[in-house]
Design an enzyme around this catalytic site. Structure first.
Site, PDB file in Angstrom:
ATOM      1  N   TYR A 159       1.099  -4.984  13.366  1.00  0.00           N
ATOM      2  CA  TYR A 159       0.164  -3.704  13.253  1.00  0.00           C
ATOM      3  C   TYR A 159      -1.116  -3.641  14.295  1.00  0.00           C
ATOM      4  O   TYR A 159      -0.848  -2.782  15.058  1.00  0.00           O
ATOM      5  CB  TYR A 159      -0.237  -3.766  11.827  1.00  0.00           C
ATOM      6  CG  TYR A 159       0.539  -3.934  10.617  1.00  0.00           C
ATOM      7  CD1 TYR A 159       0.667  -2.396  10.099  1.00  0.00           C
ATOM      8  CD2 TYR A 159       1.403  -4.870  10.322  1.00  0.00           C
ATOM      9  CE1 TYR A 159       1.695  -2.316   8.741  1.00  0.00           C
ATOM     10  CE2 TYR A 159       2.314  -4.572   9.531  1.00  0.00           C
ATOM     11  CZ  TYR A 159       2.372  -3.355   8.592  1.00  0.00           C
ATOM     12  OH  TYR A 159       3.198  -3.464   7.595  1.00  0.00           O
ATOM     13  N   ASP A 215       9.871 -11.581   5.081  1.00  0.00           N
ATOM     14  CA  ASP A 215       8.566 -11.435   3.985  1.00  0.00           C
ATOM     15  C   ASP A 215       7.588 -12.230   4.182  1.00  0.00           C
ATOM     16  O   ASP A 215       6.322 -12.062   3.864  1.00  0.00           O
ATOM     17  CB  ASP A 215       9.065 -11.366   2.354  1.00  0.00           C
ATOM     18  CG  ASP A 215       9.925 -10.316   2.034  1.00  0.00           C
ATOM     19  OD1 ASP A 215       9.850  -9.332   2.955  1.00  0.00           O
ATOM     20  OD2 ASP A 215      10.623 -10.423   1.183  1.00  0.00           O
ATOM     21  N   GLU A 258       5.538  -0.892  13.150  1.00  0.00           N
ATOM     22  CA  GLU A 258       4.574  -1.095  12.662  1.00  0.00           C
ATOM     23  C   GLU A 258       3.251  -0.935  13.814  1.00  0.00           C
ATOM     24  O   GLU A 258       2.151  -0.359  13.359  1.00  0.00           O
ATOM     25  CB  GLU A 258       4.261  -2.239  12.008  1.00  0.00           C
ATOM     26  CG  GLU A 258       5.076  -2.487  10.806  1.00  0.00           C
ATOM     27  CD  GLU A 258       5.065  -1.209   9.733  1.00  0.00           C
ATOM     28  OE1 GLU A 258       4.177  -0.502   9.832  1.00  0.00           O
ATOM     29  OE2 GLU A 258       5.955  -1.337   8.930  1.00  0.00           O
ATOM     30  N   GLU A 277       7.256   3.888   3.742  1.00  0.00           N
ATOM     31  CA  GLU A 277       7.536   5.182   4.470  1.00  0.00           C
ATOM     32  C   GLU A 277       9.006   5.810   4.020  1.00  0.00           C
ATOM     33  O   GLU A 277       9.665   6.132   5.013  1.00  0.00           O
ATOM     34  CB  GLU A 277       7.609   4.974   5.861  1.00  0.00           C
ATOM     35  CG  GLU A 277       8.641   3.828   6.445  1.00  0.00           C
ATOM     36  CD  GLU A 277       7.939   2.570   6.627  1.00  0.00           C
ATOM     37  OE1 GLU A 277       7.186   1.904   5.745  1.00  0.00           O
ATOM     38  OE2 GLU A 277       8.427   1.574   7.491  1.00  0.00           O
ATOM     39  N   GLY A 327       0.806  -1.245  -0.057  1.00  0.00           N
ATOM     40  CA  GLY A 327       0.027   0.154   0.009  1.00  0.00           C
ATOM     41  C   GLY A 327       1.041   1.157   0.020  1.00  0.00           C
ATOM     42  O   GLY A 327       0.606   2.199  -0.700  1.00  0.00           O
ATOM     43  N   HIS A 368       5.134   7.090  10.264  1.00  0.00           N
ATOM     44  CA  HIS A 368       6.392   6.353  10.386  1.00  0.00           C
ATOM     45  C   HIS A 368       7.518   7.375  10.540  1.00  0.00           C
ATOM     46  O   HIS A 368       8.851   6.978  10.907  1.00  0.00           O
ATOM     47  CB  HIS A 368       6.564   5.551   9.110  1.00  0.00           C
ATOM     48  CG  HIS A 368       6.158   3.980   9.223  1.00  0.00           C
ATOM     49  ND1 HIS A 368       6.485   3.249  10.115  1.00  0.00           N
ATOM     50  CD2 HIS A 368       5.234   3.364   8.398  1.00  0.00           C
ATOM     51  CE1 HIS A 368       5.955   2.125   9.907  1.00  0.00           C
ATOM     52  NE2 HIS A 368       5.168   2.134   8.854  1.00  0.00           N
ATOM     53  N   HIS A 389      -0.670   6.743   7.921  1.00  0.00           N
ATOM     54  CA  HIS A 389       0.307   5.675   8.426  1.00  0.00           C
ATOM     55  C   HIS A 389       1.792   5.979   7.869  1.00  0.00           C
ATOM     56  O   HIS A 389       2.528   5.974   8.849  1.00  0.00           O
ATOM     57  CB  HIS A 389      -0.386   4.083   7.725  1.00  0.00           C
ATOM     58  CG  HIS A 389       0.741   3.092   8.182  1.00  0.00           C
ATOM     59  ND1 HIS A 389       0.125   2.367   9.287  1.00  0.00           N
ATOM     60  CD2 HIS A 389       1.621   2.495   7.781  1.00  0.00           C
ATOM     61  CE1 HIS A 389       0.995   1.219   9.331  1.00  0.00           C
ATOM     62  NE2 HIS A 389       2.211   1.419   8.327  1.00  0.00           N
ATOM     63  N   GLU A 390       1.746   6.120   6.792  1.00  0.00           N
ATOM     64  CA  GLU A 390       3.145   6.126   6.091  1.00  0.00           C
ATOM     65  C   GLU A 390       3.833   7.771   6.729  1.00  0.00           C
ATOM     66  O   GLU A 390       5.154   7.565   7.076  1.00  0.00           O
ATOM     67  CB  GLU A 390       3.392   6.278   4.555  1.00  0.00           C
ATOM     68  CG  GLU A 390       2.697   5.033   4.033  1.00  0.00           C
ATOM     69  CD  GLU A 390       3.231   3.954   4.585  1.00  0.00           C
ATOM     70  OE1 GLU A 390       4.133   3.673   5.083  1.00  0.00           O
ATOM     71  OE2 GLU A 390       2.422   2.815   4.363  1.00  0.00           O
TER      72      GLU A 390
HETATM   73  N1  BES Z   1       6.752  -0.687   6.123  1.00  0.00           N
HETATM   74  C1  BES Z   1       5.503  -0.977   5.867  1.00  0.00           C
HETATM   75  C2  BES Z   1       5.524  -2.171   4.362  1.00  0.00           C
HETATM   76  C3  BES Z   1       6.376  -3.105   4.711  1.00  0.00           C
HETATM   77  C4  BES Z   1       6.452  -3.774   6.123  1.00  0.00           C
HETATM   78  C5  BES Z   1       7.239  -3.707   3.591  1.00  0.00           C
HETATM   79  C6  BES Z   1       7.390  -4.810   6.216  1.00  0.00           C
HETATM   80  C7  BES Z   1       7.968  -4.852   3.863  1.00  0.00           C
HETATM   81  C8  BES Z   1       8.122  -5.282   5.188  1.00  0.00           C
HETATM   82  C9  BES Z   1       4.617   0.144   5.379  1.00  0.00           C
HETATM   83  O1  BES Z   1       4.450   1.210   6.053  1.00  0.00           O
HETATM   84  C10 BES Z   1       2.939  -0.582   5.425  1.00  0.00           C
HETATM   85  O2  BES Z   1       2.798  -0.863   6.543  1.00  0.00           O
HETATM   86  N2  BES Z   1       2.214  -0.591   4.675  1.00  0.00           N
HETATM   87  C11 BES Z   1       0.946  -0.899   4.598  1.00  0.00           C
HETATM   88  C12 BES Z   1       0.156   0.078   4.968  1.00  0.00           C
HETATM   89  C13 BES Z   1      -1.196  -0.022   5.805  1.00  0.00           C
HETATM   90  C14 BES Z   1      -1.088  -0.788   7.241  1.00  0.00           C
HETATM   91  C15 BES Z   1      -1.776   1.134   6.092  1.00  0.00           C
HETATM   92  C16 BES Z   1       0.672  -1.774   3.567  1.00  0.00           C
HETATM   93  O3  BES Z   1       1.519  -1.565   2.450  1.00  0.00           O
HETATM   94  O4  BES Z   1      -0.522  -2.317   3.020  1.00  0.00           O
HETATM   95 ZN    ZN Z   2       3.959   0.371   8.285  1.00  0.00          ZN
END
Ligand code: BES
Ligand code: ZN
Length: 639
Positions: free
Chosen positions: A420, A412, A357, A310, A307, A338, A334-335
């Site tokens: 979260y 991953d 998170e 950050e 989504g 961060h 959210h971003e």
């Molecule tokens: N930092 C994360 C994305 C991420 C986490 C990438 C772990 C790789 C490993 C980003 O801030 C995130 O949490 N994105 C979510 C947003 C949502 C929870 C609002 C997403 O991409 O869905």
């Molecule tokens: Zn995040």
């Protein structure tokens, strides 16, 4: 009342009841108690000799020689799909006698390693599937600067190369990187651990008509001449180094905020995200000054696997949240959040991801309330808890701890709502116990005390004990806090959610399910996105074809232009084999690469042989346009 007692006294279905479900439904869907006995938890971690401060996902040796600064010079070649050039690493010896610098790499061709222009010995170890290859460099005594000349592979796990056809404008190619969690090493040889913080500069050479942007200072008025200079003067972890190149334009949204996007998406993006500046201002009021100068957004093509990401000063954002009604802008909150939790204070290892998170998700709720009010926050909280509930019902207990043992696993693969929503729920409980003002005060202190540092869960716990538990010992209990962090499941008596706007939806849904009202006669004229999402995600698992067609006819669900609603509806359609939606399903899977939206669809399709045929067909067509992470995450569902 003592929290422990509260937990023991509370009744199990509280969470679901508070979400507005009918009691009969709530009884059926209550999660079974997942909390493991404390002794078992301790045993697992003690027996396995877990070193909490060690990063099990990096070969780097910052305890001997730490990389402090990078100077990059890279040429972007869309024909060969490679970044070619060098990185100069400035290091600091932590041990006088240390003479081997160990870096992480993955699938990178090393051309030469030099110190002061002289070639030095190096060794590239055999590759590990998750971690890549350690690059050990023999560093002559007294030298603190080493140059690695290299070239990335077309299949670098952290880079996606898009053809013009895969962009909005269809005229120019596009490139973006995604380094979190362990992919920076696929495009820069470095110590790829969130414990290691570096400053950096970069010179990026691109085709002249394209613009390069990075997680660094970006000059919106820079001349488009194919050579772009960047500087990140604050020390950041490697997973926050990011680059994108494409036919990008910039539009300001406020004094410190703006958006980069392909020209055809620029206006819609700036409109959708116009509240970013207010979010920034409101967050600063509570949690201290924004540390990163500008906050801009970069809108990526739909293959972006997340989504949002950050990347400091420049969050990378999926275009799938441009819905026209700001219904999905919690992603921006959210971003942005961060910038405090994650970018200034960072998880030291991927076991500690919840520090990034969970805090960020907690802040997201707060920001949404600051900017859009209580009712919106309540709805988002209920939906967040529902997501959490699903994971608590389905994940193995060991993956339901906030601090997760990831040794031998690819971070991953362990992505879930636990860090979260469980993380945020834990913080919400602390807030409720000590009071909002006290908790905000604590957070402000926390962000200041650890600014530009990377910390472990255990360091956080020590800090929490000293700065919060000690001051509020009447309302906080350490065993309860440890239960939240180290044990699976959600402790009983955790905060609950409820929304009046959802009670209306429950009422309508129940009446419709009982056959008392036709779908087209439900007054949905004032329903907002969250109500639709709640309506759909709480339908019974099995519906008849007539019921599905009735909903679709009344509400145009198959045609929904809100990508979250579409994903939820398509999932229902797969689970009930509602064929009229399958045309859209195919299009959706081919067009969108955001894992959160497509993965549940592939997973559901994989459950039946007929579904697998549909999934395989879409996947084969989509694969050339998917990001490497999306390919890896979904491949197993179509094999
Ligand atoms: N930092 C994360 C994305 C991420 C986490 C990438 C772990 C790789 C490993 C980003 O801030 C995130 O949490 N994105 C979510 C947003 C949502 C929870 C609002 C997403 O991409 O869905
Ligand atoms: Zn995040």
């Amino acid at each position: 009342m003592n929290l422990y007692r509260l937990a023991l006294l509370s009744s199990v279905p509280a969470l679901l009841l508070a979400c507005g479900k009918a009691p009969e439904q709530a009884e059926e869907t209550v999660a079974t108690e997942q909390v493991a006995p404390a002794e078992e938890t301790q045993q697992i971690e003690a027996v396995d000799n877990f070193d909490f401060s060690k990063d099990y996902h990096s070969y780097g040796n910052p305890e001997d020689i730490a990389v402090k600064h990078l100077d990059l010079d890279l040429t972007v070649d869309f024909d060969t799909k490679s970044l070619t050039g060098y990185v100069d690493l400035t290091v600091e010896r932590q041990q006088d006698s240390a003479n081997t610098l160990v870096l992480d790499t993955r699938n990178i061709d090393i051309n030469k390693v030099t110190v002061d222009g002289q070639a030095v010995d190096y060794d590239l170890a055999e590759a590990d599937e998750n971690l890549g290859s350690a690059l050990s460099i023999n560093l002559p005594a007294g030298s603190d600067r080493v140059r690695v000349e290299y070239q990335t592979s077309p299949d670098a796990s952290g880079v996606q190369w898009l053809t013009p056809a895969q962009t909005a404008g269809k005229q120019h190619p596009f490139l973006f990187t995604q380094a979190q969690a362990v992919h920076a090493r696929s495009f820069i040889p470095l110590q790829d651990s969130p414990k290691v913080r570096v400053t950096y500069t970069a010179t990026i050479r691109t085709p002249q008509e394209l613009l390069a942007v990075m997680s660094a200072s970006n000059d919106p008025d820079t001349e488009r001449d194919g050579v772009y200079e960047f500087n990140m003067p604050q020390p950041i972890p490697s997973y926050l180094i990011a680059l994108a190149v494409g036919d990008l334009e910039f539009k300001p949204m406020g004094e410190r905020t703006g958006v980069y996007a392909e020209p055809s998406l620029l206006e819609a993006s700036a409109k959708e995200f116009e509240d970013t500046e207010s979010m920034l201002i409101e967050t600063e009021k509570r949690y201290g000054k924004y540390s990163w100068d500008r906050y801009d957004l970069l809108i990526l093509p739909p293959s972006f696997p997340f989504g949002g990401m950050e990347n400091p000063r420049l969050s990378f954002i999926t275009p799938t949240v441009i819905s026209g009604d700001k219904s999905l802008v919690a992603l921006i909150a959210h971003e942005l959040a961060h910038s405090w939790s994650g970018n200034t204070i960072t998880n030291a290892t991927w076991r500690d991801l919840w520090l990034n998170e969970g805090f960020t998700t907690y802040l997201t709720y707060r920001i949404m309330e600051f900017v859009y009010g209580e009712e919106r926050e309540k709805m988002e909280f209920v939906l967040g808890l529902e997501d959490l509930q699903l994971d608590v019902e389905s994940l193995p207990p060991k993956d339901q701890r906030l601090a997760i043992d990831l040794r031998g696993r690819n971070p991953d693969d362990v992505f879930s709502n636990i860090p979260y929503e469980k993380g945020a729920l834990f913080l919400r409980e602390l807030e409720q116990n000590v009071g909002r003002d006290n908790f905000d005060q604590f957070l402000l202190g926390y962000f200041n005390d650890f600014a530009f540092q990377s910390i472990t869960t255990d360091q956080f716990l020590t800090y929490l004990e000293a700065e919060l538990v000690a001051k509020h010992s009447a309302v906080l209990s350490l065993p309860r806090i440890k239960q939240w962090i180290f044990e699976p499941g959600v402790p009983e008596g955790a905060p609950t959610a409820g929304s009046g706007a959802f009670a209306v939806v429950d009422h309508a849904r129940n009446n419709w399910l009982r056959g008392e009202v036709k779908a087209k006669d439900i007054d949905t004229s004032k329903w907002v996105f969250h109500q639709w999402k709640y309506f759909l995600s709480n339908l019974p698992e099995k519906l008849t074809q007539e019921q599905l067609a009735e909903l679709d006819d009344a509400f145009g669900l198959t045609k929904s232009t809100n990508n979250e609603i579409a994903s939820t509806w398509l999932l229902i359609s797969i689970n009930n084999w509602y064929e009229p939606a399958f045309g859209r399903l195919h299009e959706y899977l081919v067009q969108i690469g955001r894992n959160k939206l497509v993965r549940p669809l592939y997973a559901a399709l994989s459950k039946t042989p007929e579904g697998k045929v549909i999934g395989r067909k879409a996947f084969e067509e989509a694969k050339p346009g998917y990001h490497p992470l999306t390919v890896v995450a979904n491949q197993k569902y179509v094999e």
